[in-house]
Design a protein around this motif. Structure first.
Motif, mmCIF file in Angstrom:
data_model
loop_
_atom_site.group_PDB
_atom_site.id
_atom_site.type_symbol
_atom_site.label_atom_id
_atom_site.label_comp_id
_atom_site.label_asym_id
_atom_site.label_seq_id
_atom_site.Cartn_x
_atom_site.Cartn_y
_atom_site.Cartn_z
ATOM 1 N N ARG A 1 0.831 -1.215 0.000
ATOM 2 C CA ARG A 1 0.000 0.000 0.000
ATOM 3 C C ARG A 1 0.863 1.262 0.000
ATOM 4 N N THR A 2 1.931 1.244 0.773
ATOM 5 C CA THR A 2 2.837 2.396 0.814
ATOM 6 C C THR A 2 3.484 2.611 -0.548
ATOM 7 N N ALA A 3 3.924 1.521 -1.182
ATOM 8 C CA ALA A 3 4.505 1.621 -2.522
ATOM 9 C C ALA A 3 3.477 2.130 -3.520
ATOM 10 N N LEU A 4 2.222 1.666 -3.402
ATOM 11 C CA LEU A 4 1.150 2.124 -4.283
ATOM 12 C C LEU A 4 0.904 3.620 -4.107
ATOM 13 N N GLU A 5 0.870 4.083 -2.871
ATOM 14 C CA GLU A 5 0.668 5.513 -2.617
ATOM 15 C C GLU A 5 1.785 6.341 -3.261
ATOM 16 N N THR A 6 3.009 5.845 -3.193
ATOM 17 C CA THR A 6 4.133 6.543 -3.822
ATOM 18 C C THR A 6 3.960 6.581 -5.336
ATOM 19 N N ALA A 7 3.583 5.444 -5.932
ATOM 20 C CA ALA A 7 3.372 5.392 -7.384
ATOM 21 C C ALA A 7 2.268 6.351 -7.805
ATOM 22 N N GLN A 8 1.187 6.387 -7.051
ATOM 23 C CA GLN A 8 0.078 7.283 -7.383
ATOM 24 C C GLN A 8 0.499 8.746 -7.266
ATOM 25 N N ALA A 9 1.310 9.064 -6.271
ATOM 26 C CA ALA A 9 1.756 10.441 -6.081
ATOM 27 C C ALA A 9 2.690 10.890 -7.203
ATOM 28 N N LEU A 10 3.403 9.944 -7.804
ATOM 29 C CA LEU A 10 4.357 10.301 -8.852
ATOM 30 C C LEU A 10 3.691 10.592 -10.182
ATOM 31 N N ASN A 11 2.825 9.691 -10.649
ATOM 32 C CA ASN A 11 2.149 9.996 -11.920
ATOM 33 C C ASN A 11 0.979 9.081 -12.254
ATOM 34 N N HIS A 12 0.518 8.293 -11.350
ATOM 35 C CA HIS A 12 -0.658 7.437 -11.558
ATOM 36 C C HIS A 12 -0.520 6.425 -12.691
ATOM 37 N N ASN A 13 0.639 6.137 -13.143
ATOM 38 C CA ASN A 13 0.829 5.127 -14.189
ATOM 39 C C ASN A 13 2.235 4.572 -14.031
ATOM 40 N N LYS A 14 2.472 3.955 -12.881
ATOM 41 C CA LYS A 14 3.838 3.589 -12.515
ATOM 42 C C LYS A 14 3.837 2.321 -11.675
ATOM 43 N N VAL A 15 4.931 1.578 -11.770
ATOM 44 C CA VAL A 15 5.186 0.447 -10.887
ATOM 45 C C VAL A 15 6.199 0.907 -9.854
ATOM 46 N N MET A 16 5.904 0.661 -8.574
ATOM 47 C CA MET A 16 6.809 1.048 -7.508
ATOM 48 C C MET A 16 6.990 -0.130 -6.556
ATOM 49 N N ALA A 17 8.238 -0.508 -6.328
ATOM 50 C CA ALA A 17 8.553 -1.557 -5.367
ATOM 51 C C ALA A 17 8.623 -0.941 -3.976
ATOM 52 N N ALA A 18 8.309 -1.741 -2.962
ATOM 53 C CA ALA A 18 8.301 -1.250 -1.590
ATOM 54 C C ALA A 18 9.673 -0.774 -1.149
ATOM 55 N N SER A 19 10.713 -1.462 -1.590
ATOM 56 C CA SER A 19 12.068 -1.069 -1.212
ATOM 57 C C SER A 19 13.042 -1.549 -2.274
ATOM 58 N N PRO A 20 14.223 -0.938 -2.330
ATOM 59 C CA PRO A 20 15.227 -1.408 -3.301
ATOM 60 C C PRO A 20 15.574 -2.882 -3.102
ATOM 61 N N ARG A 21 15.489 -3.361 -1.876
ATOM 62 C CA ARG A 21 15.782 -4.778 -1.617
ATOM 63 C C ARG A 21 14.773 -5.695 -2.290
ATOM 64 N N THR A 22 13.591 -5.160 -2.583
ATOM 65 C CA THR A 22 12.555 -5.950 -3.255
ATOM 66 C C THR A 22 13.081 -6.519 -4.560
ATOM 67 N N VAL A 23 13.865 -5.730 -5.262
ATOM 68 C CA VAL A 23 14.371 -6.165 -6.556
ATOM 69 C C VAL A 23 15.831 -6.619 -6.443
ATOM 70 N N GLU A 24 16.162 -7.172 -5.291
ATOM 71 C CA GLU A 24 17.462 -7.799 -5.058
ATOM 72 C C GLU A 24 18.620 -6.854 -5.357
ATOM 73 N N GLY A 25 18.546 -5.691 -4.725
ATOM 74 C CA GLY A 25 19.636 -4.736 -4.850
ATOM 75 C C GLY A 25 19.525 -3.767 -5.990
ATOM 76 N N GLY A 26 18.550 -3.973 -6.874
ATOM 77 C CA GLY A 26 18.379 -3.076 -8.010
ATOM 78 C C GLY A 26 17.529 -1.880 -7.642
ATOM 79 N N PRO A 27 17.412 -0.939 -8.537
ATOM 80 C CA PRO A 27 16.596 0.244 -8.269
ATOM 81 C C PRO A 27 15.102 -0.101 -8.288
ATOM 82 N N THR A 28 14.320 0.672 -7.585
ATOM 83 C CA THR A 28 12.887 0.484 -7.699
ATOM 84 C C THR A 28 12.429 1.020 -9.032
ATOM 85 N N ALA A 29 11.343 0.474 -9.516
ATOM 86 C CA ALA A 29 10.854 0.863 -10.839
ATOM 87 C C ALA A 29 10.247 2.243 -10.803
#
Length: 102
Positions: free
Chosen positions: A74-102
């Protein structure tokens, strides 16, 4: 895979065998599929395109209980919505095994 309404226009999709960067890829495919689809009005009105924001969380890096994972998503979703409402956002960089969040 199970899909559940979490309230209002928020849905949860469980992908139990999908983690890390593969989870981000799956979320991005869903986002792109919605964006590329033309939705026809049932009342004969003009066709429309929709967008979707996706917040994702992966076990165990973003939580170890259903409540923790739901809150992280939900926190990641709120961040994605705040950015531009058409985005994928991971909860943390660790979510993608050290890579950047989308």
């Amino acid at each position: 895979d199970p899909v559940a309404r979490l309230g209002g226009d928020v849905f949860g999709v469980l992908l139990p065998e999908t983690t890390g960067a593969r989870a981000v890829d799956a979320a991005e495919k869903l986002r792109a599929k919605v964006q590329d689809e033309v939705f026809l009005a049932t009342d004969g009105g003009a066709a429309a395109r929709l967008t979707v924001s996706v917040g994702l969380a992966c076990y165990p890096v973003d939580g170890t209980t259903p409540d923790e994972l739901t809150q992280s998503a939900r926190t990641a979703l709120e961040t994605a919505q705040a950015l531009n409402h058409n985005k994928v956002m991971a909860a943390s960089p660790r979510t993608v095994e050290g890579g950047p969040t989308a």
